[in-house]
Every structure is written in C-alpha cells, then in structure tokens.
Design a protein around this motif. Sequence first.
Motif, PDB file in Angstrom:
ATOM      1  N   GLU A 131       0.832  -1.206   0.000  1.00  0.00           N
ATOM      2  CA  GLU A 131       0.000   0.000   0.000  1.00  0.00           C
ATOM      3  C   GLU A 131       0.867   1.256   0.000  1.00  0.00           C
ATOM      4  O   GLU A 131       0.553   2.240  -0.680  1.00  0.00           O
ATOM      5  CB  GLU A 131      -0.940  -0.015   1.211  1.00  0.00           C
ATOM      6  CG  GLU A 131      -1.760   1.262   1.408  1.00  0.00           C
ATOM      7  CD  GLU A 131      -2.769   1.565   0.294  1.00  0.00           C
ATOM      8  OE1 GLU A 131      -3.506   2.541   0.437  1.00  0.00           O
ATOM      9  OE2 GLU A 131      -2.805   0.826  -0.715  1.00  0.00           O
ATOM     10  N   TYR A 150       0.723   4.041  -2.813  1.00  0.00           N
ATOM     11  CA  TYR A 150       0.303   5.363  -2.351  1.00  0.00           C
ATOM     12  C   TYR A 150       1.387   6.414  -2.575  1.00  0.00           C
ATOM     13  O   TYR A 150       1.106   7.510  -3.059  1.00  0.00           O
ATOM     14  CB  TYR A 150      -0.045   5.272  -0.870  1.00  0.00           C
ATOM     15  CG  TYR A 150      -0.254   6.592  -0.171  1.00  0.00           C
ATOM     16  CD1 TYR A 150      -1.319   7.424  -0.502  1.00  0.00           C
ATOM     17  CD2 TYR A 150       0.605   7.000   0.845  1.00  0.00           C
ATOM     18  CE1 TYR A 150      -1.519   8.636   0.159  1.00  0.00           C
ATOM     19  CE2 TYR A 150       0.416   8.199   1.504  1.00  0.00           C
ATOM     20  CZ  TYR A 150      -0.643   9.017   1.159  1.00  0.00           C
ATOM     21  OH  TYR A 150      -0.827  10.203   1.816  1.00  0.00           O
ATOM     22  N   ARG A 210      -3.108   6.404  -8.535  1.00  0.00           N
ATOM     23  CA  ARG A 210      -4.237   7.018  -7.823  1.00  0.00           C
ATOM     24  C   ARG A 210      -5.503   7.043  -8.678  1.00  0.00           C
ATOM     25  O   ARG A 210      -6.513   7.614  -8.267  1.00  0.00           O
ATOM     26  CB  ARG A 210      -3.885   8.466  -7.430  1.00  0.00           C
ATOM     27  CG  ARG A 210      -2.673   8.637  -6.518  1.00  0.00           C
ATOM     28  CD  ARG A 210      -2.929   8.130  -5.116  1.00  0.00           C
ATOM     29  NE  ARG A 210      -1.823   8.462  -4.218  1.00  0.00           N
ATOM     30  CZ  ARG A 210      -1.805   9.506  -3.400  1.00  0.00           C
ATOM     31  NH1 ARG A 210      -2.842  10.330  -3.368  1.00  0.00           N
ATOM     32  NH2 ARG A 210      -0.770   9.738  -2.618  1.00  0.00           N
ATOM     33  N   VAL A 249      -8.137   2.047  -8.232  1.00  0.00           N
ATOM     34  CA  VAL A 249      -8.302   1.844  -6.791  1.00  0.00           C
ATOM     35  C   VAL A 249      -9.730   2.093  -6.297  1.00  0.00           C
ATOM     36  O   VAL A 249     -10.025   1.917  -5.113  1.00  0.00           O
ATOM     37  CB  VAL A 249      -7.328   2.733  -5.991  1.00  0.00           C
ATOM     38  CG1 VAL A 249      -5.911   2.246  -6.166  1.00  0.00           C
ATOM     39  CG2 VAL A 249      -7.452   4.195  -6.372  1.00  0.00           C
ATOM     40  N   ASP A 290     -11.347   4.665  -5.566  1.00  0.00           N
ATOM     41  CA  ASP A 290     -11.588   5.827  -4.706  1.00  0.00           C
ATOM     42  C   ASP A 290     -10.559   6.881  -5.067  1.00  0.00           C
ATOM     43  O   ASP A 290     -10.012   6.857  -6.170  1.00  0.00           O
ATOM     44  CB  ASP A 290     -11.549   5.454  -3.214  1.00  0.00           C
ATOM     45  CG  ASP A 290     -10.241   4.776  -2.799  1.00  0.00           C
ATOM     46  OD1 ASP A 290      -9.205   5.032  -3.447  1.00  0.00           O
ATOM     47  OD2 ASP A 290     -10.244   3.997  -1.841  1.00  0.00           O
ATOM     48  N   ASP A 303      -4.786   3.953   2.798  1.00  0.00           N
ATOM     49  CA  ASP A 303      -5.787   3.208   3.548  1.00  0.00           C
ATOM     50  C   ASP A 303      -5.123   1.950   4.100  1.00  0.00           C
ATOM     51  O   ASP A 303      -4.868   0.997   3.361  1.00  0.00           O
ATOM     52  CB  ASP A 303      -6.962   2.830   2.648  1.00  0.00           C
ATOM     53  CG  ASP A 303      -8.054   2.072   3.400  1.00  0.00           C
ATOM     54  OD1 ASP A 303      -7.865   1.775   4.596  1.00  0.00           O
ATOM     55  OD2 ASP A 303      -9.085   1.764   2.774  1.00  0.00           O
ATOM     56  N   HIS A 331      -6.212  -0.395   5.685  1.00  0.00           N
ATOM     57  CA  HIS A 331      -7.059  -1.584   5.601  1.00  0.00           C
ATOM     58  C   HIS A 331      -7.358  -1.971   4.157  1.00  0.00           C
ATOM     59  O   HIS A 331      -8.085  -2.935   3.916  1.00  0.00           O
ATOM     60  CB  HIS A 331      -8.372  -1.346   6.353  1.00  0.00           C
ATOM     61  CG  HIS A 331      -8.171  -0.904   7.769  1.00  0.00           C
ATOM     62  ND1 HIS A 331      -7.629  -1.722   8.729  1.00  0.00           N
ATOM     63  CD2 HIS A 331      -8.402   0.301   8.376  1.00  0.00           C
ATOM     64  CE1 HIS A 331      -7.554  -1.074   9.881  1.00  0.00           C
ATOM     65  NE2 HIS A 331      -8.018   0.143   9.700  1.00  0.00           N
ATOM     66  N   ARG A 332      -6.800  -1.223   3.231  1.00  0.00           N
ATOM     67  CA  ARG A 332      -7.054  -1.508   1.827  1.00  0.00           C
ATOM     68  C   ARG A 332      -6.417  -2.835   1.425  1.00  0.00           C
ATOM     69  O   ARG A 332      -5.283  -3.144   1.806  1.00  0.00           O
ATOM     70  CB  ARG A 332      -6.470  -0.396   0.951  1.00  0.00           C
ATOM     71  CG  ARG A 332      -6.743  -0.581  -0.546  1.00  0.00           C
ATOM     72  CD  ARG A 332      -5.862   0.332  -1.402  1.00  0.00           C
ATOM     73  NE  ARG A 332      -6.010   1.731  -1.068  1.00  0.00           N
ATOM     74  CZ  ARG A 332      -6.982   2.512  -1.519  1.00  0.00           C
ATOM     75  NH1 ARG A 332      -7.893   2.004  -2.332  1.00  0.00           N
ATOM     76  NH2 ARG A 332      -7.054   3.779  -1.166  1.00  0.00           N
ATOM     77  N   THR A 363      -4.711  -3.891  -1.307  1.00  0.00           N
ATOM     78  CA  THR A 363      -4.132  -3.203  -2.455  1.00  0.00           C
ATOM     79  C   THR A 363      -4.319  -4.019  -3.722  1.00  0.00           C
ATOM     80  O   THR A 363      -3.939  -5.191  -3.772  1.00  0.00           O
ATOM     81  CB  THR A 363      -2.625  -2.944  -2.230  1.00  0.00           C
ATOM     82  OG1 THR A 363      -2.471  -2.163  -1.049  1.00  0.00           O
ATOM     83  CG2 THR A 363      -2.012  -2.211  -3.405  1.00  0.00           C
ATOM     84  N   HIS A 416       0.081  -2.620  -9.156  1.00  0.00           N
ATOM     85  CA  HIS A 416       0.421  -1.193  -9.077  1.00  0.00           C
ATOM     86  C   HIS A 416       1.679  -0.930  -9.900  1.00  0.00           C
ATOM     87  O   HIS A 416       2.470  -1.840 -10.189  1.00  0.00           O
ATOM     88  CB  HIS A 416       0.591  -0.739  -7.622  1.00  0.00           C
ATOM     89  CG  HIS A 416       1.743  -1.351  -6.884  1.00  0.00           C
ATOM     90  ND1 HIS A 416       3.055  -1.089  -7.207  1.00  0.00           N
ATOM     91  CD2 HIS A 416       1.793  -2.198  -5.824  1.00  0.00           C
ATOM     92  CE1 HIS A 416       3.864  -1.736  -6.388  1.00  0.00           C
ATOM     93  NE2 HIS A 416       3.119  -2.424  -5.548  1.00  0.00           N
TER      94      HIS A 416
END
Length: 426
Positions: free
Chosen positions: A301, A305, A343, A348, A350, A355, A357-358, A360, A364
């Motif tokens: 993540e 991110y 992003r 994703v 959103d 996050d 708790h995502r 992933t 990516h």
Amino acid sequence: MSTTFRSRITARLGRTYLARIQRHGIGSSTIKLLPEELLMLLRRDGLDPVRRVATTRASAPVSRVSLPFGMDAWVVTGYEESKAVLGSAEGFSTDFANLAGNAGIAAEQSPGGLGFSDPPVHTRLRRILTPEFTMRRLRRLAPRIEAIVEERLDAMEAARGPVDLVHEFALPVPSLTICELLGVPYADRNDFQQLAMDRFDLFGGTTAPFGAMSASLDYFRNVVKAQRQNPGDGLLGMIVREHGDSVDDEELAGLADGVLTGGFETTASTIALGSLVLLRNEEVLDRLRTDDTMTAPFVEEVLRYLSAVQMAFPRFAREDIEIAGVLIPRGDMVLCSLSGANRDPAYVLDDGGFDPHRVTPSGHLAFGHGIHRCIGAELARMELRVAYPALARRFPGMRLAVPPQELGFRKLSIVYGIDSLPVHLT
C-alpha cells in the motif's frame, strides 16, 4: 518563410535547447520554459499528487503538451493508459539514441543499462542481470540487510536529541545494501548517495541530471576495471566470472549505474516517506510492531500510495500509434505519470489516499510495467519489509520533532522525497 524551412529552424532550436539541458542540467531558467502540464508530473502537495493531475486524468488521460520550439510530448495520467504505453515495447522505444538524435548528444554519452535500451540489446542485458535478482540469489543478502538495519537503529538509539530519519536511516540502508550487492567498497557510500541524489534533483545545476550520469559512469568504470582484475563476490564480480568479455566494460558500468539509479534513491525516499506515513498512523505503527501479517500489505500500500518514482523513463513512439483513442505520431515523446496512474479511481475505486485496511489491487505501477519493470523490485521489497517493522519495534514512541508544516519536500523531482525527517525516538 516556407513551412519546410520553418520546421527546420524549429527543429534546430529544439536540438539546441535539449543540448543545453544535457550540458548544464535543468535550472530555474530552464524550468520557466516548461509548461505546467509537464511540471505537474514532478510536483506534489505533501504526499499527494497535485490536484491538476487528477483533473487532467479525468478529462484527458492521454493529453498533448507543447514543449518549447514547437516540440510535442504526450502526458499519460491514467492507469490503463499508462500500462498500455509501458507494456508496449513494440510500439515505444526507450533507446537513448532518441534523446541523442534530438539533442545533438554524442552516442558515447549514453548512460547505457536497461532503462535506455531496446531489444535485442535490452533482452541480452536483462538476461545477464535477471539471475542475480531472483529470490534464491537475493536471500544471501537477507542477513546483511537485517544487520544493516539493526546497526543503523543502534546508532540512532545512541544519539542524543532528535534524530533525522532521512540521513541516519533511510539513506544508509539502501546505500549499504547496494554496496553489498555490487561488491564495491563501503567507504564509497557517501559518493553513492551524492551521485544518486544528483540524478533526480532537477534544480541541481551543472550536476543534474546528465552531468551526474557522467560522474556516476566514470566512477563505475573504475569499479569495473578493479573487478576485471580481481572479481569479488558481488554482482559485478559474478558477471565478470560468468560472462567474461561477452559483457564489455561500458555495458557493465551502465548496468551498475542502473542498479544505483533504480535501487538507491527510490528505496531511500520510500523508506523516509513511509516512515512519515507511520508517524501519522499510530494504529499502523502499533500493528507493525506486533503483527507480522501486517508487513507485506503495508509495504504494497505504501509503494502504491507514495509512488516515489513519479514519472517513468521517456518513451518515443516507433510508429503512429493509438492509445485510448488518441493518435500519437511517430517520434513523439510520451511521459507516463506513475503517481497519477496509481491514484486512478478506475484502478483503486476511490481517491487513492492511504488506507491501511485496503486490500491493495494487484499490478500497481510503483516499479513500472512491461519489459522495463524494475528488475530490483524484490530487493526493494526485502529492504522495506525489514526496515519498517524493525523501526516500529525499536521505537514505539517515535514522534515528529518539528511541526508538520516545517517538513521540507522536494519541489520538483523525478523521484519524490523529503529533505529531512527529525524525530524524537522516545
């Protein structure tokens, strides 16, 4: 003035402009000539891409940008669109000759390595490197990575007052790891750090970025010469022993430079910025200390991110090619925003914020995509998976030593980073 003559004058001015960048780096005067549609790929708002990236992606994920002197480039900010470009070695070239031909740069000034070559050269070089980056080979580095991290944590614990996580932790860990990997003297680690940082700081004046490439290659030519005479146990020594003269000195220096380019500053920036993420998320910091199952998803993540490498190496269209319904003419340069793609709400679902708790999504683009995907991705993951939990366990009460607004981030850089991260460890 005829159209043909005007085109020739424009092309000559463009070559002069690019040659000036090659000789002197990109300074503030050059930056003023570049459009914001391009510079937005190299800017951030804290840890987030600037808002303009999202608005551009929503309206035109593949958009044309007019560069000085009538030159055209294409900015790609969407996830699927970036994958289409990065995954098409047939449609796009990364060969340094594309830059050399446009900028009047001598071919011998090419940095070499994987990032600036096409098949079949790229295929041959990657085949040489790949065995050294398999998990079986990399496991031999695991004890050294753990020892390096613990040594840095010991040094930090022994220090008085606030500690700068960038200079005392984030930079030394990958620097020492790469010294171990390549088999070069540890005494050179400060040179490693400076060479790598100059490569990506676009305000570096005469040393950035092409000047730093030259300095780095000069350094590695000397290292290669020493390895030819007395091959060590590191990557360069292994290649010399296993492949001999089938890999010449220039190719070997370029490969070593590529390892430095791809594995030092990128990992250092991710360690530093990921540590800031931890400082902002006490829950995650606590879980990393006690729950080993948290480490791998946190690392993935953070990679997505942060996307520390903000922009992929330039691609050049081999022929007229269509991406997402947009026709890119032959020879035009294409720049993919990795931070923008990672992003993308289409990827994703959103706004792409952090996050913990995502789950992933797979795929990516933090390490790129296609044949030029970072060959050292698993080594970087190893370092991150050791560094973050060890830091959390050793200093559970770690907190910022300065107000958040005083943190200094890079204003314009291919690899995003933070200048310093002062913390109280207890």
